[in-house]
Design a protein around this motif. Structure first.
Motif, PDB file in Angstrom:
ATOM      1  N   PHE A  41       0.832  -1.203   0.000  1.00 33.60           N
ATOM      2  CA  PHE A  41       0.000   0.000   0.000  1.00 33.60           C
ATOM      3  C   PHE A  41       0.867   1.254   0.000  1.00 33.60           C
ATOM      4  N   LEU A  42       1.885   1.284   0.863  1.00 27.38           N
ATOM      5  CA  LEU A  42       2.748   2.465   0.956  1.00 27.38           C
ATOM      6  C   LEU A  42       3.628   2.625  -0.279  1.00 27.38           C
ATOM      7  N   ASP A  43       4.026   1.525  -0.882  1.00 23.24           N
ATOM      8  CA  ASP A  43       4.775   1.622  -2.144  1.00 23.24           C
ATOM      9  C   ASP A  43       3.957   2.379  -3.188  1.00 23.24           C
ATOM     10  N   ARG A  44       2.688   1.999  -3.306  1.00 22.34           N
ATOM     11  CA  ARG A  44       1.822   2.636  -4.312  1.00 22.34           C
ATOM     12  C   ARG A  44       1.553   4.104  -3.972  1.00 22.34           C
ATOM     13  N   LYS A  45       1.198   4.352  -2.721  1.00 22.27           N
ATOM     14  CA  LYS A  45       0.828   5.706  -2.323  1.00 22.27           C
ATOM     15  C   LYS A  45       2.028   6.662  -2.349  1.00 22.27           C
TER      16      LYS A  45
END
Length: 312
Positions: free
Chosen positions: A61-65
């Motif tokens: 999730f944090l990679d994408r965001k």
């Protein structure tokens, strides 16, 4: 250098410790004068850890965001660079072509400069700069000459700024007075020079000049720090050490400079002052946007790695 064990997702650990570091929450582990963290202290640090599937989900999730956030920041930074570039183009045009787009033009005789308005002169540096070398003022403030800002007051207490050796006896340093032109001859090709707004002392290896023959100090400062003239200093410098090219004073004297009548110099100074104010406000606004986006990124990472936001 550490490696994550198989039961932990290294991307999650990256975000977790990045979050701790953003608020300096590893500070209790600091030891010694240099505030380092020993391996023993780091390994003794206890914390929560979610199951591996949740770690992986959080990291994904944090990679994408954060990729989207970083892209937004990069766009803002590019906009700042474009604003600075546009400002530089307008300044260069003003100091070489004047403010009147309908002015009659003439050939400057210098290929890199091109045409200039009638009534302007192109003179060699030897006609507007007079070398000065006054020493034995050890109690005066120390000055630096930088590529980004020209002449600045030197912060003698800042260890990072004072990586160069400062001798105990400063009597050999040169006096640089307000309104004089100072130059770091080893970095002139980068643009490390300018008219000083301060009075103090600089390295004995620097050049110091008085301005003569009806050129206003501020106009000269604006013009000489434009990209067009920086390239002339690069051509007049040579050497074998990377980043330390020595400027030849004799070749420097041959560099041409455009001089308009005094009234036009004053008008160009006023125009560029307004230009700087306008573009500075635009740049500050973009920098504040970057600051807010960066704060949002830190907040998002904190809320996700601590379980305040559900991602799976």
């Amino acid at each position: 250098v550490l490696e994550a064990r198989s039961e932990y997702d290294k991307r999650f650990l990256y975000y977790f410790y990045l979050n701790l570091d953003s608020d300096k929450r590893l500070k209790p582990l600091y030891t010694g004068l240099r505030n380092t963290i020993s391996k023993e202290n780091f390994f003794s640090f206890k914390t929560f850890i979610p199951p591996l599937p949740e770690q992986t989900a959080i990291a994904g999730f944090l990679d994408r965001k954060t990729a989207l956030i970083d892209k937004a920041i990069a766009i803002k930074q590019k906009q700042i660079e474009l604003l600075k570039e546009r400002r530089q183009i307008l300044i260069q045009r003003a100091v070489t072509r004047g403010l009147n787009p309908n002015a009659n033009m003439k050939d400057s005789g210098v290929e890199w400069i091109g045409e200039i308005p009638e009534g302007w002169e192109v003179v060699k540096m030897r006609n507007i700069l007079k070398p000065v070398s006054k020493k034995n003022y050890p109690d005066m403030p120390l000055l630096s000459i930088t590529r980004e800002l020209g002449v600045i007051e030197r912060n003698v207490d800042d260890l990072e700024e004072n990586h160069n050796f400062i001798p105990e006896d400063l009597s050999g340093y040169k006096l640089l007075q307000e309104g004089q032109f100072g130059m770091n001859k080893m970095k002139a090709w980068q643009g490390s020079y300018g008219v000083s707004n301060f009075t103090g002392i600089v390295s004995p290896a620097y050049f110091v000049f008085d301005l003569i023959n009806d050129v206003l100090p501020k106009f000269f400062h604006i013009g000489i720090r434009s990209k067009l003239y920086v390239s002339f200093f690069a051509k007049s410098s040579d050497g074998v050490r990377i980043g330390q090219w020595d400027l030849s004073k004799e070749r420097m004297k041959e560099i041409p400079f455009c001089i308009p009548p005094l009234a036009e110099q004053q008008a160009i100074i006023a125009y560029i002052d307004k230009l700087y104010d306008k573009y500075t406000l635009l740049i500050i606004a973009k920098e504040k946007e970057i600051e807010k986006i960066t704060e949002y990124k830190s907040t998002l990472i904190n809320e996700v790695v601590t379980g305040k936001v559900k991602v799976c």
